[in-house]
Design an enzyme around this catalytic site. Structure first.
Site, PDB file in Angstrom:
ATOM      1  N   GLY A  83     -15.721  -4.352 -17.241  1.00  0.00           N
ATOM      2  CA  GLY A  83     -15.649  -5.075 -16.225  1.00  0.00           C
ATOM      3  C   GLY A  83     -16.949  -4.841 -15.426  1.00  0.00           C
ATOM      4  CD  GLU A 123     -27.528 -13.182 -17.638  1.00  0.00           C
ATOM      5  OE1 GLU A 123     -28.281 -12.813 -16.816  1.00  0.00           O
ATOM      6  OE2 GLU A 123     -28.068 -13.356 -19.016  1.00  0.00           O
ATOM      7  CB  SER A 156      -0.927   0.182   1.314  1.00  0.00           C
ATOM      8  OG  SER A 156      -1.590   1.204   1.195  1.00  0.00           O
ATOM      9  CB  THR A 177      -7.685  -1.432   0.055  1.00  0.00           C
ATOM     10  OG1 THR A 177      -7.349  -1.960  -0.938  1.00  0.00           O
ATOM     11  CG2 THR A 177      -6.447  -2.270   1.170  1.00  0.00           C
ATOM     12  N   GLY A 207     -16.795  -5.806  -8.225  1.00  0.00           N
ATOM     13  CA  GLY A 207     -16.647  -5.066  -7.015  1.00  0.00           C
ATOM     14  C   GLY A 207     -16.130  -3.392  -7.539  1.00  0.00           C
ATOM     15  N   GLY A 229      -3.841   4.819 -13.225  1.00  0.00           N
ATOM     16  CA  GLY A 229      -4.645   4.285 -12.177  1.00  0.00           C
ATOM     17  C   GLY A 229      -4.348   4.883 -10.913  1.00  0.00           C
ATOM     18  CE  LYS A 231     -11.930  -0.559  -1.710  1.00  0.00           C
ATOM     19  NZ  LYS A 231     -11.829   0.348  -2.902  1.00  0.00           N
ATOM     20  CG  ASP A 259     -13.248   3.248  -3.985  1.00  0.00           C
ATOM     21  OD1 ASP A 259     -11.985   3.782  -3.811  1.00  0.00           O
ATOM     22  OD2 ASP A 259     -13.423   2.187  -3.441  1.00  0.00           O
ATOM     23  NE  ARG A 313     -14.035 -13.615 -17.468  1.00  0.00           N
ATOM     24  CZ  ARG A 313     -13.172 -14.158 -16.456  1.00  0.00           C
ATOM     25  NH1 ARG A 313     -11.803 -14.463 -17.027  1.00  0.00           N
ATOM     26  NH2 ARG A 313     -13.246 -14.139 -15.381  1.00  0.00           N
TER      27      ARG A 313
HETATM   28  P1  ATR Z   1     -12.769  -6.300  -8.373  1.00  0.00           P
HETATM   29  O1  ATR Z   1     -13.295  -6.202  -6.804  1.00  0.00           O
HETATM   30  O2  ATR Z   1     -11.498  -5.979  -8.192  1.00  0.00           O
HETATM   31  O3  ATR Z   1     -13.916  -5.669  -9.320  1.00  0.00           O
HETATM   32  P2  ATR Z   1     -14.047  -8.773  -9.133  1.00  0.00           P
HETATM   33  O4  ATR Z   1     -15.355  -8.496  -8.416  1.00  0.00           O
HETATM   34  O5  ATR Z   1     -13.377 -10.248  -8.999  1.00  0.00           O
HETATM   35  O6  ATR Z   1     -12.682  -7.939  -8.455  1.00  0.00           O
HETATM   36  O7  ATR Z   1     -14.256  -8.684 -10.537  1.00  0.00           O
HETATM   37  C1  ATR Z   1     -13.067  -8.763 -11.535  1.00  0.00           C
HETATM   38  C2  ATR Z   1     -13.475  -8.204 -13.058  1.00  0.00           C
HETATM   39  O8  ATR Z   1     -12.595  -8.532 -13.859  1.00  0.00           O
HETATM   40  C3  ATR Z   1     -14.855  -8.975 -13.423  1.00  0.00           C
HETATM   41  O9  ATR Z   1     -15.641  -8.138 -14.205  1.00  0.00           O
HETATM   42  C4  ATR Z   1     -14.006 -10.141 -14.392  1.00  0.00           C
HETATM   43  O10 ATR Z   1     -15.019 -10.686 -15.213  1.00  0.00           O
HETATM   44  P3  ATR Z   1     -16.086 -11.640 -14.896  1.00  0.00           P
HETATM   45  O11 ATR Z   1     -17.235 -11.075 -14.295  1.00  0.00           O
HETATM   46  O12 ATR Z   1     -16.355 -12.473 -16.402  1.00  0.00           O
HETATM   47  O13 ATR Z   1     -15.507 -12.567 -13.844  1.00  0.00           O
HETATM   48  C5  ATR Z   1     -13.041  -9.155 -14.860  1.00  0.00           C
HETATM   49  N1  ATR Z   1     -11.835 -10.003 -15.248  1.00  0.00           N
HETATM   50  C6  ATR Z   1     -10.802 -10.748 -14.484  1.00  0.00           C
HETATM   51  N2  ATR Z   1     -10.059 -11.570 -15.309  1.00  0.00           N
HETATM   52  C7  ATR Z   1     -10.509 -11.324 -16.481  1.00  0.00           C
HETATM   53  C8  ATR Z   1     -10.055 -11.919 -17.907  1.00  0.00           C
HETATM   54  N3  ATR Z   1      -9.057 -12.689 -17.894  1.00  0.00           N
HETATM   55  N4  ATR Z   1     -10.797 -11.791 -19.029  1.00  0.00           N
HETATM   56  C9  ATR Z   1     -11.741 -10.612 -18.751  1.00  0.00           C
HETATM   57  N5  ATR Z   1     -12.425 -10.254 -17.613  1.00  0.00           N
HETATM   58  C10 ATR Z   1     -11.859 -10.481 -16.990  1.00  0.00           C
END
Ligand code: ATR
Length: 273
Positions: free
Chosen positions: A132, A159, A20, A69, A135, A242, A73, A109, A156
């Site tokens: 994405g 749904e 961190s 973090t 979370g 970022g 959260k 955030d 990805r």
């Molecule tokens: P965070 O809290 O960091 O957002 P998370 O809730 O696990 O972590 O979400 C990760 C995101 O990254 C999701 O949208 C995930 O897609 P899925 O909903 O299909 O799982 C996406 N993600 C992670 N690895 C991926 C990959 N290799 N290709 C495409 N999307 C990916």
């Protein structure tokens, strides 16, 4: 650093936490404002299974502020006395303020998303593609809809995009329906792509990126820009790194903890190092 019996303690908790940058960032701010006699900021490695005891500790020791973090959260919310309405809507707390023994949760955030974007574009009526639907995407979805921009979610798992779009009022993009991405104003990556061990991948094919895009990757890497941002820059797009999100969610926390406006440049300097 001038710690005394009057110094108030703030901290960041996470698991893991050793990486961190928040302690250096907040302490640099205290120093710049010469309030490092009043506040000190540390990091604590807290496991999810210890959260209940941790909160007892916050109350017992009168800790002033806590930044939360990964992975705390959402889980932390049930231990708090109050949660503000924005954090409730996002479904996550990244900031706890202890005001005379009452623990209240906030989410800054979304401010970390809006602030750097609004320096380069006015968001109202613009089209923003959110990559994405996990979370981290929730604070971004809140930020976009709060600023009255058009939200398009690409994920990805279709749904999950559909679910998030329904909740925040946006559109979920069908798999491989890329045309709308090409025409969007802003693209924001919230997927885990770019983070170790996916640092050599990108969340979109570079053929979709144009010089008209603003590309914001909330993933931050110690080396600087992710592969996705490097490709965007090559295409002539404007990029936002970022660490800007880390900075601005942190400066909003700084104000909640201390009541002072944060010295943004002094805090940014730490992250640039
Ligand atoms: P965070 O809290 O960091 O957002 P998370 O809730 O696990 O972590 O979400 C990760 C995101 O990254 C999701 O949208 C995930 O897609 P899925 O909903 O299909 O799982 C996406 N993600 C992670 N690895 C991926 C990959 N290799 N290709 C495409 N999307 C990916």
């Amino acid at each position: 650093m001038n710690i005394s019996a009057k110094t108030k303690i703030c901290m960041v908790i996470g698991d893991p936490i050793e990486h961190s940058l928040s302690p250096e960032m907040h302490n640099a701010g205290y120093k710049k404002l010469q309030i490092d006699t009043e506040y000190v900021y540390v990091a604590c490695h807290v496991k999810v299974s210890d959260l209940s005891d941790f909160i007892k500790g916050v109350r017992a020791m009168n800790i002033r502020g806590v930044s939360c973090t990964i992975p705390h959260k959402m889980e932390i919310m049930k231990y708090l006395d109050k949660v503000d309405s924005v954090a409730k809507k996002i479904g996550a707390v990244n900031t706890i303020v202890n005001a005379n023994g009452v623990l209240k949760g906030y989410n800054t955030d979304w401010i970390g998303i809006v602030t750097p974007l609004e320096k380069v574009i006015s968001l109202q009526n613009k089209t923003i593609v959110l990559l994405g639907a996990g979370g981290a995407a929730r604070a971004v979805a809140y930020a976009i809809t709060k600023k009255k921009a058009k939200l398009i979610i690409y994920n990805r798992t279709f749904e999950k995009a559909k679910q998030l779009a329904k909740e925040f009022g946006g559109e979920a993009l069908e798999p491989n329906a890329f045309e709308k991405i090409k025409r969007a104003d802003v693209i924001i990556n919230t997927t885990a792509i770019g983070l170790h061990p996916q640092e050599n991948e990108t969340p979109l094919p570079k053929e979709l990126l144009t010089k008209n895009h603003i590309v914001f990757d909330i993933v931050y890497t110690p080396g600087g820009t992710t592969k996705f941002l490097k490709e965007a820059r090559k295409k002539g797009a404007k990029i936002i790194v970022g660490t800007e999100m880390l900075l601005h969610q942190g400066t909003a926390q700084f104000t909640l903890f201390t009541g002072y406006d944060a010295p943004v440049d002094a805090m940014r300097k730490v992250l640039e190092k």
